[in-house]
Design a protein around this motif. Sequence first.
Motif, short mmCIF file in Angstrom:
data_model
loop_
_atom_site.label_atom_id
_atom_site.label_comp_id
_atom_site.label_asym_id
_atom_site.label_seq_id
_atom_site.Cartn_x
_atom_site.Cartn_y
_atom_site.Cartn_z
N ARG A 54 -81.98 -58.02 40.37
CA ARG A 54 -80.56 -57.94 40.75
C ARG A 54 -79.88 -56.86 39.91
NH1 ARG A 54 -77.30 -63.50 41.15
NH2 ARG A 54 -75.71 -61.91 41.51
N ALA A 55 -78.95 -56.16 40.52
CA ALA A 55 -78.28 -55.05 39.83
C ALA A 55 -77.65 -55.50 38.51
CB ALA A 55 -77.21 -54.44 40.73
N THR A 56 -77.03 -56.67 38.51
CA THR A 56 -76.35 -57.13 37.29
C THR A 56 -77.34 -57.50 36.18
OG1 THR A 56 -76.24 -59.35 38.26
CG2 THR A 56 -74.27 -57.97 38.45
N ASP A 57 -78.61 -57.68 36.53
CA ASP A 57 -79.62 -58.04 35.53
C ASP A 57 -80.34 -56.83 34.94
OD1 ASP A 57 -79.07 -60.73 35.85
OD2 ASP A 57 -80.64 -61.02 37.36
N VAL A 58 -80.18 -55.66 35.55
CA VAL A 58 -80.89 -54.47 35.08
C VAL A 58 -80.64 -54.20 33.60
CG1 VAL A 58 -81.07 -51.95 35.29
CG2 VAL A 58 -81.11 -53.37 37.34
N PRO A 59 -79.37 -54.16 33.14
CA PRO A 59 -79.15 -53.87 31.71
C PRO A 59 -79.81 -54.88 30.78
CG PRO A 59 -77.12 -53.60 32.95
CD PRO A 59 -78.10 -54.27 33.87
N THR A 60 -79.87 -56.13 31.17
CA THR A 60 -80.48 -57.17 30.33
C THR A 60 -81.98 -56.92 30.17
OG1 THR A 60 -78.84 -58.80 30.99
CG2 THR A 60 -80.88 -59.64 30.06
N TYR A 61 -82.67 -56.64 31.27
CA TYR A 61 -84.11 -56.37 31.20
C TYR A 61 -84.39 -55.14 30.34
CZ TYR A 61 -85.36 -59.83 34.73
OH TYR A 61 -85.58 -61.02 35.41
N VAL A 62 -83.52 -54.14 30.42
CA VAL A 62 -83.73 -52.93 29.63
C VAL A 62 -83.37 -53.17 28.16
CG1 VAL A 62 -83.07 -50.50 29.31
CG2 VAL A 62 -83.38 -51.42 31.61
N GLU A 63 -82.28 -53.85 27.91
CA GLU A 63 -81.86 -54.11 26.52
C GLU A 63 -82.92 -54.90 25.76
OE1 GLU A 63 -77.85 -55.54 24.22
OE2 GLU A 63 -78.59 -56.86 25.80
N TYR A 64 -83.53 -55.88 26.41
CA TYR A 64 -84.52 -56.73 25.75
C TYR A 64 -85.93 -56.16 25.78
CZ TYR A 64 -81.22 -60.50 24.92
OH TYR A 64 -80.16 -61.25 24.45
N GLY A 65 -86.10 -54.96 26.35
CA GLY A 65 -87.38 -54.30 26.30
C GLY A 65 -88.39 -54.71 27.35
N CYS A 66 -87.98 -55.54 28.31
CA CYS A 66 -88.88 -55.89 29.41
C CYS A 66 -89.10 -54.67 30.30
CB CYS A 66 -88.31 -57.03 30.24
SG CYS A 66 -88.06 -58.55 29.31
N ALA A 67 -88.12 -53.79 30.31
CA ALA A 67 -88.22 -52.50 31.00
C ALA A 67 -87.82 -51.40 30.03
CB ALA A 67 -87.32 -52.47 32.23
N ASP A 68 -88.47 -50.26 30.16
CA ASP A 68 -88.14 -49.12 29.29
C ASP A 68 -86.94 -48.36 29.81
OD1 ASP A 68 -90.59 -49.33 27.56
OD2 ASP A 68 -91.58 -48.96 29.48
N LEU A 69 -86.85 -48.25 31.14
CA LEU A 69 -85.76 -47.54 31.78
C LEU A 69 -85.22 -48.37 32.93
CD1 LEU A 69 -88.31 -45.21 31.39
CD2 LEU A 69 -86.32 -43.75 31.68
N GLY A 70 -84.00 -48.04 33.35
CA GLY A 70 -83.42 -48.72 34.49
C GLY A 70 -82.40 -47.83 35.17
N VAL A 71 -82.02 -48.24 36.36
CA VAL A 71 -80.96 -47.56 37.10
C VAL A 71 -79.92 -48.59 37.47
CG1 VAL A 71 -80.34 -46.29 39.19
CG2 VAL A 71 -82.51 -45.79 38.02
#
Length: 220
Positions: A54-71
């Motif tokens: 979900r768009a609103t969850d993208v920053p959370t996944y990136v901040e916690y390192g589950c993803a390296d980058l996001g849009v």
Amino acid sequence: MSDWITFALPKGRIMQDSMELFSRIGITCPEMEGESRKLVFENPEQKFRFMAVRATDVPTYVEYGCADLGVVGKDTLLEQGKNLYEPLDLKFGYCRLVVAEPKALQDSDNPLNWSNIRVATKYPNITERYFAGKGVQVELIKLYGSIELAPLVGLSERIVDLVSTGGTLKANNLVEVETIAEVTSRLIVNRASLKTKYQRISQIIEGLEEVIGDEVKISL
């Protein structure tokens, strides 16, 4: 798999636009082509992984390192205030975050005279900061969808919402009063990943910068 790069992408149109842009610098994922209910896609040859969230969850996944980058849209970044690196405006997904009210109020209303108002919105943090900066006391009502309904049923006289064409506002007899921010999709990066995977991530950023720069030149 420490040498893999993981992207968090919003489901839907933004994911499509993102992958189209990434393909221009050689980042692809054949597994994503066609219909699928999968949430994680991989390109083992290039060592890229793509998470559909979900768009609103993208920053959370990136901040916690589950993803390296996001849009993600700038509106989400402004609302959430996560500790992220935001190197690029990707120049797509354009819309505006606006204050709107019923058309019937427009002739008699003057925003300069607002002192205490009630506003329905998905963006309470942005809204509170915006009106605090104008010296206006605001009672916030947090909603998760159909913000335009609030003035129609008397929940609030004004709303703060994202608009692109303004068609939904017009269909519900609402008019824009003020623009809070112009919004586009942004590339975001986990700060730790930027250090540990600097070479690969910097190559991605530089490649996208060049492609976006070329597009801007063409449009001019």
